[in-house]
Design a protein around this motif. Sequence first.
Motif, PDB file in Angstrom:
ATOM      1  N   ASP A  46      -3.044   5.963 -15.072  1.00 25.67           N
ATOM      2  CA  ASP A  46      -3.495   6.848 -16.144  1.00 25.67           C
ATOM      3  C   ASP A  46      -4.214   8.074 -15.598  1.00 25.67           C
ATOM      4  O   ASP A  46      -4.025   9.186 -16.100  1.00 25.67           O
ATOM      5  N   ALA A  47      -5.014   7.894 -14.546  1.00 23.59           N
ATOM      6  CA  ALA A  47      -5.726   9.023 -13.940  1.00 23.59           C
ATOM      7  C   ALA A  47      -4.738  10.004 -13.310  1.00 23.59           C
ATOM      8  O   ALA A  47      -4.898  11.225 -13.436  1.00 23.59           O
ATOM      9  N   VAL A  48      -3.712   9.484 -12.660  1.00 25.87           N
ATOM     10  CA  VAL A  48      -2.695  10.354 -12.048  1.00 25.87           C
ATOM     11  C   VAL A  48      -1.947  11.128 -13.124  1.00 25.87           C
ATOM     12  O   VAL A  48      -1.723  12.338 -12.990  1.00 25.87           O
ATOM     13  N   LEU A  49      -1.581  10.455 -14.204  1.00 25.31           N
ATOM     14  CA  LEU A  49      -0.875  11.144 -15.287  1.00 25.31           C
ATOM     15  C   LEU A  49      -1.741  12.221 -15.931  1.00 25.31           C
ATOM     16  O   LEU A  49      -1.254  13.316 -16.235  1.00 25.31           O
ATOM     17  N   ARG A  50      -3.038  11.927 -16.120  1.00 22.62           N
ATOM     18  CA  ARG A  50      -3.937  12.951 -16.677  1.00 22.62           C
ATOM     19  C   ARG A  50      -4.024  14.160 -15.750  1.00 22.62           C
ATOM     20  O   ARG A  50      -4.016  15.302 -16.210  1.00 22.62           O
ATOM     21  N   ARG A  51      -4.085  13.916 -14.450  1.00 18.22           N
ATOM     22  CA  ARG A  51      -4.160  15.011 -13.485  1.00 18.22           C
ATOM     23  C   ARG A  51      -2.886  15.849 -13.517  1.00 18.22           C
ATOM     24  O   ARG A  51      -2.930  17.083 -13.519  1.00 18.22           O
ATOM     25  N   ILE A  52      -1.745  15.199 -13.573  1.00 14.27           N
ATOM     26  CA  ILE A  52      -0.466  15.918 -13.623  1.00 14.27           C
ATOM     27  C   ILE A  52      -0.392  16.775 -14.880  1.00 14.27           C
ATOM     28  O   ILE A  52      -0.016  17.947 -14.818  1.00 14.27           O
ATOM     29  N   VAL A  53      -0.736  16.195 -16.013  1.00 15.41           N
ATOM     30  CA  VAL A  53      -0.687  16.934 -17.276  1.00 15.41           C
ATOM     31  C   VAL A  53      -1.643  18.120 -17.222  1.00 15.41           C
ATOM     32  O   VAL A  53      -1.313  19.226 -17.660  1.00 15.41           O
ATOM     33  N   SER A  54      -2.804  17.928 -16.648  1.00 13.00           N
ATOM     34  CA  SER A  54      -3.801  18.994 -16.575  1.00 13.00           C
ATOM     35  C   SER A  54      -3.361  20.105 -15.621  1.00 13.00           C
ATOM     36  O   SER A  54      -3.402  21.286 -15.962  1.00 13.00           O
ATOM     37  N   GLU A  55      -2.934  19.716 -14.433  1.00 15.54           N
ATOM     38  CA  GLU A  55      -2.584  20.714 -13.415  1.00 15.54           C
ATOM     39  C   GLU A  55      -1.255  21.402 -13.675  1.00 15.54           C
ATOM     40  O   GLU A  55      -1.054  22.536 -13.253  1.00 15.54           O
ATOM     41  N   ASP A  56      -0.346  20.722 -14.339  1.00 15.57           N
ATOM     42  CA  ASP A  56       0.995  21.263 -14.545  1.00 15.57           C
ATOM     43  C   ASP A  56       1.294  21.528 -16.014  1.00 15.57           C
ATOM     44  O   ASP A  56       2.447  21.490 -16.439  1.00 15.57           O
ATOM     45  N   SER A  57       0.266  21.825 -16.789  1.00 15.79           N
ATOM     46  CA  SER A  57       0.463  21.993 -18.227  1.00 15.79           C
ATOM     47  C   SER A  57       1.428  23.136 -18.548  1.00 15.79           C
ATOM     48  O   SER A  57       2.252  23.005 -19.453  1.00 15.79           O
TER      49      SER A  57
END
Length: 65
Positions: A46-57
């Motif tokens: 979940d933390a990795v997915l949140r980071r991806i969504v945040s960084e690659d929005s």
Amino acid sequence: MAMTLSLTDEQDHALTALAEAQKISKQEAAVRAIEDAASRRAETRDAVLRRIVSEDSELLDLLAK
């Protein structure tokens, strides 16, 4: 479901120590360890997915169109 768990002597000693420290059975100690590992894995995912969504929005927005 029943299952046989084969452990090395070292692993059995570690499981015994864990169970004794928590005043629970070895089976309960093994079950809790499995549940804890699964929970940590889900939290990491979940933390990795949140980071991806945040960084690659911006990229994700473009791909969604």
